[in-house]
Design an enzyme around this catalytic site. Structure first.
Site, PDB file in Angstrom:
ATOM      1  N   TYR A   1       0.818  -1.209   0.000  1.00  0.00           N
ATOM      2  CA  TYR A   1       0.000   0.000   0.000  1.00  0.00           C
ATOM      3  C   TYR A   1       0.860   1.271   0.000  1.00  0.00           C
ATOM      4  O   TYR A   1       0.338   2.364   0.152  1.00  0.00           O
ATOM      5  CB  TYR A   1      -0.940   0.015   1.204  1.00  0.00           C
ATOM      6  CG  TYR A   1      -2.036  -1.016   1.115  1.00  0.00           C
ATOM      7  CD1 TYR A   1      -3.181  -0.777   0.364  1.00  0.00           C
ATOM      8  CD2 TYR A   1      -1.914  -2.239   1.754  1.00  0.00           C
ATOM      9  CE1 TYR A   1      -4.190  -1.727   0.268  1.00  0.00           C
ATOM     10  CE2 TYR A   1      -2.910  -3.203   1.664  1.00  0.00           C
ATOM     11  CZ  TYR A   1      -4.045  -2.940   0.918  1.00  0.00           C
ATOM     12  OH  TYR A   1      -5.036  -3.886   0.816  1.00  0.00           O
TER      13      TYR A   1
ATOM     14  N   ASP B   1      -2.334 -10.442   9.894  1.00  0.00           N
ATOM     15  CA  ASP B   1      -1.559 -11.599   9.443  1.00  0.00           C
ATOM     16  C   ASP B   1      -0.078 -11.495   9.766  1.00  0.00           C
ATOM     17  O   ASP B   1       0.586 -12.515   9.931  1.00  0.00           O
ATOM     18  CB  ASP B   1      -1.740 -11.786   7.933  1.00  0.00           C
ATOM     19  CG  ASP B   1      -3.140 -12.242   7.584  1.00  0.00           C
ATOM     20  OD1 ASP B   1      -3.467 -13.406   7.865  1.00  0.00           O
ATOM     21  OD2 ASP B   1      -3.918 -11.435   7.049  1.00  0.00           O
TER      22      ASP B   1
ATOM     23  N   HIS C   1       4.034  -6.887  -4.349  1.00  0.00           N
ATOM     24  CA  HIS C   1       2.621  -6.904  -4.695  1.00  0.00           C
ATOM     25  C   HIS C   1       1.991  -5.552  -4.398  1.00  0.00           C
ATOM     26  O   HIS C   1       2.511  -4.749  -3.626  1.00  0.00           O
ATOM     27  CB  HIS C   1       1.871  -8.011  -3.943  1.00  0.00           C
ATOM     28  CG  HIS C   1       1.579  -7.679  -2.512  1.00  0.00           C
ATOM     29  ND1 HIS C   1       2.515  -7.797  -1.518  1.00  0.00           N
ATOM     30  CD2 HIS C   1       0.447  -7.214  -1.909  1.00  0.00           C
ATOM     31  CE1 HIS C   1       1.984  -7.441  -0.367  1.00  0.00           C
ATOM     32  NE2 HIS C   1       0.733  -7.078  -0.569  1.00  0.00           N
TER      33      HIS C   1
ATOM     34  N   TYR D   1     -11.511   0.051   0.251  1.00  0.00           N
ATOM     35  CA  TYR D   1     -11.632   0.451   1.656  1.00  0.00           C
ATOM     36  C   TYR D   1     -10.302   0.965   2.190  1.00  0.00           C
ATOM     37  O   TYR D   1     -10.261   1.616   3.233  1.00  0.00           O
ATOM     38  CB  TYR D   1     -12.147  -0.712   2.508  1.00  0.00           C
ATOM     39  CG  TYR D   1     -11.085  -1.624   3.092  1.00  0.00           C
ATOM     40  CD1 TYR D   1     -10.674  -1.464   4.410  1.00  0.00           C
ATOM     41  CD2 TYR D   1     -10.499  -2.634   2.336  1.00  0.00           C
ATOM     42  CE1 TYR D   1      -9.704  -2.292   4.964  1.00  0.00           C
ATOM     43  CE2 TYR D   1      -9.542  -3.465   2.880  1.00  0.00           C
ATOM     44  CZ  TYR D   1      -9.145  -3.289   4.190  1.00  0.00           C
ATOM     45  OH  TYR D   1      -8.185  -4.107   4.722  1.00  0.00           O
ATOM     46  N   ARG D   2      -9.224   0.688   1.497  1.00  0.00           N
ATOM     47  CA  ARG D   2      -7.912   1.301   1.729  1.00  0.00           C
ATOM     48  C   ARG D   2      -7.180   1.202   0.400  1.00  0.00           C
ATOM     49  O   ARG D   2      -7.546   0.400  -0.457  1.00  0.00           O
ATOM     50  CB  ARG D   2      -7.146   0.591   2.856  1.00  0.00           C
ATOM     51  CG  ARG D   2      -6.725  -0.826   2.521  1.00  0.00           C
ATOM     52  CD  ARG D   2      -6.300  -1.641   3.710  1.00  0.00           C
ATOM     53  NE  ARG D   2      -5.108  -1.123   4.362  1.00  0.00           N
ATOM     54  CZ  ARG D   2      -4.416  -1.825   5.273  1.00  0.00           C
ATOM     55  NH1 ARG D   2      -4.781  -3.065   5.585  1.00  0.00           N
ATOM     56  NH2 ARG D   2      -3.361  -1.309   5.850  1.00  0.00           N
TER      57      ARG D   2
END
Length: 534
Positions: free
Chosen positions: A98, A157, A395, A478-479
């Site tokens: 992100y 996680d 990713h 949502y983010r």
């Protein structure tokens, strides 16, 4: 022609000047100021997104500063305000996929809070902790165990991230208190003018209800500091959970891809009846293989897009099914048996579906649990999910928020699958995070080799395409990743972007010089950014 604020940001070279650097040194000490360019640019160092395009300096900071107290944060903010220097704040900087710790504005001062790592309080009776932003999930868990606490923490996680940072970006955790992002309660915030604010009941000095009541007297301010650039959170309350007599992790599978809608609808009904608590997660076959460390399946998937019959074979051989659901039950033995009967009766209505109870664990057995997934649901932080990743792995996380209805979720899944196959040439891997009783996030991972600049740049373009195409179905993230924040903000178009315009009015009122994280989630000072300019 005078440059607009956006142009000033974009053209700013990564240098703050000797006066500013010395000012920072006077506040925090020389060892807490980093100006060394190789260190700032090192993708392995937690000052830069390790998954960004190699040799691309679009999101490079000018320097980094690491305060260790609230007073030092206030001093840094005052200095930045005086010199009109944009600050980009992060806690541990581990939000990989992100944007990590990288600033949206090139040449910003990277404000890392990882040295502010004190656990300020653990209240056993009321089941909460108070932490600074540098406290990791590992740290809070270890302190609870050191004290012999009866409490457990709802974790994500990966255990290396910040409890505060993850919460402020609406990061998902999985125990019952994690549902609907329910754990955070009560914030202390340094505002853009350097003043200190406490939210909720903390607005009253010494009020013992600060971290136990999510409202207050008057407007509720806590959500204003989630995914925002209106202040720097320096402490946060987080609700904990008493350890249950029994923890029973569940594995649920479906045998057929076409049964995904039935699985989603079944989970929704169980959630609404409070028969399945926490935040269950669904993973398709290849993502489940990655999550559980099924090496043969992972190796096969790396060879190219797999025919459906090969995925079917892996689903059968590994027992992961076409969708694998990670869930759990918590309570005493009688409660567990009642809940399990309800879940089993509902799930087994789906033809070919299976449900397995991994075991019945007492609190002193949690750390001996072998399954990666089960340890996470027991609140034991780890890094096992990423321990097998290869050197070039990177990713981007794409995560549209979708109603918890089978037909809607399947529509989004099929769209993302098509884009992943056709535009990335990759196997489709996805997880569905059930964020509450009525909603879920469909999390797609766009994987690429971070050593390959062409492949990396293409991955970000595919991310833009995916956001745009999912929006055609009526949904948004949502983010979102740093590089995609303006794209997402541009989709919030009701009443001529009234939401963004309102946020910008608040931003300009509390931060008139626009120094705190300009551009975060598409909110720019003065409406000056790519998503602004109404």
């Amino acid at each position: 022609m005078t440059a607009t604020p956006t142009q000033q940001y974009d053209d700013r070279m990564p240098s703050l000047g000797a006066e500013v650097i010395e000012g920072l040194v006077n506040i925090v000490g020389r060892d807490a100021v980093i100006v060394d360019r190789p260190l700032l640019e090192d993708p392995e160092h937690p000052l830069k997104d390790p998954y960004w395009i190699p040799d691309n300096h679009r999101y490079s900071p000018a320097a980094a500063v690491l305060p260790s107290s609230v007073e030092e944060v206030q001093g840094i903010v005052a200095l930045a305000h005086e010199h009109r220097i944009p600050i980009w704040t992060h806690s541990q900087g581990r939000n990989n996929g992100y944007g990590g710790p990288s600033p949206r504005v090139r040449g910003s001062l990277n404000l890392s809070l990882r040295r502010m790592n004190r656990i300020l309080e653990i209240n056993e009776e009321l089941a909460y902790a108070v932490v600074e932003p540098g406290v990791r999930w590992f740290d809070l868990y270890d302190e609870l165990r050191r004290r012999g606490s009866r409490l457990m923490v709802s974790i994500p996680d990966l255990g290396w991230g910040s409890v505060v940072g993850n919460s402020l970006d609406n990061g998902v955790t999985y125990l019952p208190v994690g549902q609907d992002f329910g754990a955070p309660c009560g914030l202390e915030v340094v505002l853009p003018d350097g003043q200190l604010l406490r939210t909720g009941m903390g607005a009253m000095s010494g009020n013992p209800s600060f971290h136990i009541y999510k409202r207050g007297v008057g407007p509720v301010l806590d959500p204003l500091f989630m995914q925002s650039n209106l202040g720097i959170v320096t402490r946060m309350g987080i609700w904990l959970t008493p350890q249950p007599e029994v923890f029973a992790p569940l594995t649920l599978t479906i045998a057929h891809e076409a049964d995904l809608p039935a699985a989603i609808d079944t989970i929704r009904e169980l959630k609404l009846r409070n028969q399945l608590r926490g935040s269950p997660c669904l993973y398709n076959t290849l993502m489940a293989a990655t999550m559980t460390g099924a090496k043969d399946a992972i190796a096969a998937a790396a060879q190219g897009i797999m025919p459906d019959e090969d995925i079917e074979r892996i689903a059968r051989q590994t027992g992961l099914g076409r969708w694998y659901v990670r869930a759990a039950l918590w309570g005493n033995r009688e409660e567990i048996e009642v809940q399990l009967r309800s879940v089993r009766a509902a799930w087994e209505r789906i033809p070919g579906a299976t449900i397995t109870v991994s075991g019945h664990y007492a609190p002193d057995e949690y750390e001996s649990i072998e399954s990666i997934s089960d340890r996470i649901l027991a609140g034991v932080p780890n890094l096992d999910v990423i321990k097998h990743k290869d050197e070039g792995f990177a990713h981007i996380g794409l995560s549209p928020l979708v109603p918890l209805q089978g037909h809607r979720v399947q529509e989004v899944v099929e769209l993302i699958r098509t884009i992943t196959h056709e535009q990335m040439g990759l196997n489709f891997k996805a997880g569905i995070l059930v964020t509450g009783d009525r909603s879920c996030a469909v999390v797609a991972s766009i994987n690429f080799d971070r050593r390959d600049p062409v492949q990396a740049a293409h991955a970000y373009e595919v991310g833009r395409t995916m956001i745009r195409e999912v929006a055609r179905l009526g949904y948004t993230e949502y983010r979102t990743h740093l590089d995609l924040m303006d794209d997402v903000a541009g989709l919030l178009d009701f009443n001529d972007h009234a939401y963004r315009r309102f946020c910008e009015r608040i931003k300009d009122a509390v931060d008139p010089r626009g120094i705190l994280s300009p551009g975060r989630y598409g909110i720019w000072p003065g409406g000056a950014g790519p998503a602004g300019g109404d």
